[in-house]
Each structure stands twice: as C-alpha cells, then as structure tokens.
Enzyme design. Sequence first.
Site, short mmCIF file in Angstrom:
data_model
loop_
_atom_site.label_atom_id
_atom_site.label_comp_id
_atom_site.label_asym_id
_atom_site.label_seq_id
_atom_site.Cartn_x
_atom_site.Cartn_y
_atom_site.Cartn_z
N LYS A 19 -2.56 4.67 -10.10
CA LYS A 19 -1.81 4.12 -8.95
C LYS A 19 -2.25 4.82 -7.66
CE LYS A 19 2.22 5.37 -10.66
NZ LYS A 19 1.79 5.99 -11.96
N ARG B 78 10.95 2.73 -9.88
CA ARG B 78 10.69 3.41 -11.14
C ARG B 78 11.75 3.09 -12.19
NH1 ARG B 78 6.45 7.28 -10.06
NH2 ARG B 78 6.44 8.78 -11.74
N ARG C 273 6.93 12.69 -19.36
CA ARG C 273 6.72 11.67 -18.31
C ARG C 273 6.45 10.31 -18.95
NH1 ARG C 273 2.00 14.52 -15.29
NH2 ARG C 273 1.80 12.62 -14.04
N ARG D 43 -6.97 16.51 -15.20
CA ARG D 43 -6.55 16.87 -13.84
C ARG D 43 -5.75 18.17 -13.85
NH1 ARG D 43 -2.88 12.79 -10.63
NH2 ARG D 43 -1.42 13.52 -12.22
N ARG E 70 -1.95 20.65 -11.12
CA ARG E 70 -0.67 20.00 -10.81
C ARG E 70 0.32 20.36 -11.91
NH1 ARG E 70 0.28 13.55 -9.54
NH2 ARG E 70 2.16 13.52 -10.84
P1 AP5 Z 1 -3.86 8.83 -10.42
O1 AP5 Z 1 -4.51 7.89 -9.49
O2 AP5 Z 1 -3.25 10.07 -9.89
O3 AP5 Z 1 -2.81 8.05 -11.32
P2 AP5 Z 1 -1.27 7.76 -11.05
O4 AP5 Z 1 -0.95 6.49 -11.69
O5 AP5 Z 1 -0.99 7.92 -9.59
O6 AP5 Z 1 -0.64 8.92 -11.90
P3 AP5 Z 1 0.32 10.16 -11.52
O7 AP5 Z 1 -0.15 11.33 -12.27
O8 AP5 Z 1 0.47 10.28 -10.07
O9 AP5 Z 1 1.57 9.73 -12.28
P4 AP5 Z 1 3.07 9.71 -12.04
O10 AP5 Z 1 3.45 8.32 -11.86
O11 AP5 Z 1 3.66 10.46 -13.18
O12 AP5 Z 1 3.28 10.63 -10.76
P5 AP5 Z 1 4.08 10.48 -9.41
O13 AP5 Z 1 3.44 11.36 -8.45
O14 AP5 Z 1 4.35 9.09 -9.07
O15 AP5 Z 1 -4.95 9.19 -11.55
C1 AP5 Z 1 -4.69 10.15 -12.53
C2 AP5 Z 1 -6.01 10.88 -12.87
O16 AP5 Z 1 -6.90 9.94 -13.46
C3 AP5 Z 1 -6.71 11.44 -11.64
O17 AP5 Z 1 -7.33 12.64 -11.98
C4 AP5 Z 1 -7.74 10.36 -11.31
O18 AP5 Z 1 -8.87 10.89 -10.70
C5 AP5 Z 1 -8.07 9.80 -12.68
N1 AP5 Z 1 -8.41 8.36 -12.65
C6 AP5 Z 1 -7.79 7.39 -11.92
N2 AP5 Z 1 -8.34 6.19 -12.15
C7 AP5 Z 1 -9.35 6.39 -13.05
C8 AP5 Z 1 -10.30 5.52 -13.68
N3 AP5 Z 1 -10.33 4.21 -13.42
N4 AP5 Z 1 -11.16 6.07 -14.56
C9 AP5 Z 1 -11.15 7.40 -14.82
N5 AP5 Z 1 -10.28 8.28 -14.24
C10 AP5 Z 1 -9.39 7.78 -13.37
O19 AP5 Z 1 5.50 11.12 -9.82
C11 AP5 Z 1 5.62 12.50 -10.09
C12 AP5 Z 1 7.08 12.86 -10.28
O20 AP5 Z 1 7.80 12.62 -9.06
C13 AP5 Z 1 7.85 12.02 -11.32
O21 AP5 Z 1 7.71 12.54 -12.61
C14 AP5 Z 1 9.29 12.13 -10.79
O22 AP5 Z 1 9.84 13.37 -11.12
C15 AP5 Z 1 9.08 12.07 -9.29
N6 AP5 Z 1 9.14 10.69 -8.78
C16 AP5 Z 1 8.12 10.02 -8.16
N7 AP5 Z 1 8.53 8.80 -7.81
C17 AP5 Z 1 9.81 8.67 -8.22
C18 AP5 Z 1 10.77 7.63 -8.17
N8 AP5 Z 1 10.47 6.43 -7.62
N9 AP5 Z 1 12.00 7.86 -8.70
C19 AP5 Z 1 12.32 9.04 -9.24
N10 AP5 Z 1 11.45 10.07 -9.35
C20 AP5 Z 1 10.20 9.90 -8.83
MG MG Z 2 0.11 9.27 -8.47
#
Ligand code: AP5
Ligand code: MG
Length: 191
Positions: A14, A89, A145, A128, A134
């Site tokens: 994402k 979410r 997660r 990562r 992270r």
């Molecule tokens: P990346 O692009 O970072 O993937 P992502 O889907 O953004 O995954 P996240 O790790 O950010 O997941 P998340 O949803 O748990 O985290 P968030 O920050 O939203 O890619 C991941 C890795 O893969 C990277 O190293 C990238 O380089 C690699 N990659 C990407 N595409 C690739 C490809 N095509 N091929 C190969 N490699 C690839 O949330 C974190 C925390 O915040 C949550 O757990 C929660 O506590 C809180 N939070 C966030 N939003 C909310 C909400 N709306 N409500 C409540 N709590 C929330």
């Molecule tokens: Mg992300």
Amino acid sequence: MVSLILFGPPGAGKGTQAQTLAHCWQIPKISTGDTLRAAVANQTDLGIEAQAHMERGELVPDALVIALIRERLNQADAKLGWILDGFPRNISQAYSLEELLEQINQDYNCVVSLVVPEAVLVARLLKRGHAEGRKDDDEAVIRRRLQVYWEQTAPLIDFYRDRQRLVDINGNMEVEAVTTAIKNAVAGYVH
Ligand code: AP5
Ligand code: MG
C-alpha cells in the site's frame, strides 16, 4: 480527480504504491500508519496514546484515527484528490469515512485491494524489519498484525464489493507492474 482507497494486508505494498501514484497524479498520500509513526517519534499526545497499540500490532482506537483523517481531508491540498493508505481498517471506520466524505461533498472512486499470498507478506515484512528496524516488523507482531487484518480489516472486502467499488489487483508482481495494473484499473472509475 482521483480519490482512491488503497487496501490490503500488512506488507501488501500500500505505502509503496501510494507513494508512486501520489507523485504521478500530484495528489496527497494520506497514510494513517506514517502519521501515527511520526506522532510516536515526536511523542505527541496522539503518539503516546497510539504507541502501545502499534507495538502490539493492534489497531489504534477508531476515534484517534478518524479525527486524524477528518483533519487531513479538510486541508486545502486534499480538495483535488487523495490516496488513502491504511484507512479505513474496520467497518466502523468505513462508515465514518462515508459520513465524513458526504459532509465535505466528496466521494471515493474505488478501492484497490492488493492481493498477496501470506507467506510473501511475512517474508517482505521480516526483510524490512532486518533492514530498517521498524518496530512492528518483528515476527510475533507480524503474526498479530495479520490476525487483526483477517478479523477486522478483511470484512471490508465484502463491504466495498457490495458497493461495486472494489478492484482486486495482484500485488505479487514487480513494483512497477503493480503500479501499471492499478493505473489501468483506476482509469475505469475516474470521470
Ligand atoms: P509497503 O509498501 O510498506 O506495504 P504496506 O501495505 O504499506 O504494509 P505496512 O507494513 O505499512 O503494513 P500495515 O498496514 O501493517 O502498516 P500501517 O503503517 O498501515 O511494503 C512492505 C515491504 O514490501 C517494503 O519493504 C516494500 O519495499 C516491499 N514491497 C512492496 N511492494 C513490493 C513488491 N511488489 N515486490 C516486492 N517487495 C515489495 O499500520 C501500522 C500500525 O498503525 C497498525 O498496526 C496500527 O497499529 C496503526 N494503524 C494504522 N492505520 C490505522 C487505522 N486506520 N486504524 C487503526 N490503527 C491504525
Ligand atoms: Mg504501509
């Protein structure tokens, strides 16, 4: 005007895709995860409240993220489109978003759901975790997660499918190929 929700499990890509697309379309990427991590780093009131939830891999309380999104969508640069990364979410957040968009006379074009096998997600996040440190990219927290995703977030797939706004995209391809697939799919929803 592009108003896109990027949806998918942890590690689906994402953030990666939102970054490229936001640059390409010249619209803001609104990432709740990034905003919350910055708040934790700065130990703001929001960060202090969010930190323990994030470190456990659980969702931060709805009220906090909804307030954050409301404030962000009301900023001037979000009037001409946006990409949401990591919000909504759960079902309650999805209803809040619909209400909020109605209040500001906006709508979303579609929800791009990035589909990636679970083993690939875990491998990406562990990689990562090693490279960038992270905090929630630790194996036990990654498992939590993913569990939270299946329990609370995945039901949104049917929610948006019912509204005929869901587009599945294979997220298990080269980054650039995923970007192209998203652009092609979104073109069918933007008018
Ligand atoms: P990346 O692009 O970072 O993937 P992502 O889907 O953004 O995954 P996240 O790790 O950010 O997941 P998340 O949803 O748990 O985290 P968030 O920050 O939203 O890619 C991941 C890795 O893969 C990277 O190293 C990238 O380089 C690699 N990659 C990407 N595409 C690739 C490809 N095509 N091929 C190969 N490699 C690839 O949330 C974190 C925390 O915040 C949550 O757990 C929660 O506590 C809180 N939070 C966030 N939003 C909310 C909400 N709306 N409500 C409540 N709590 C929330
Ligand atoms: Mg992300």
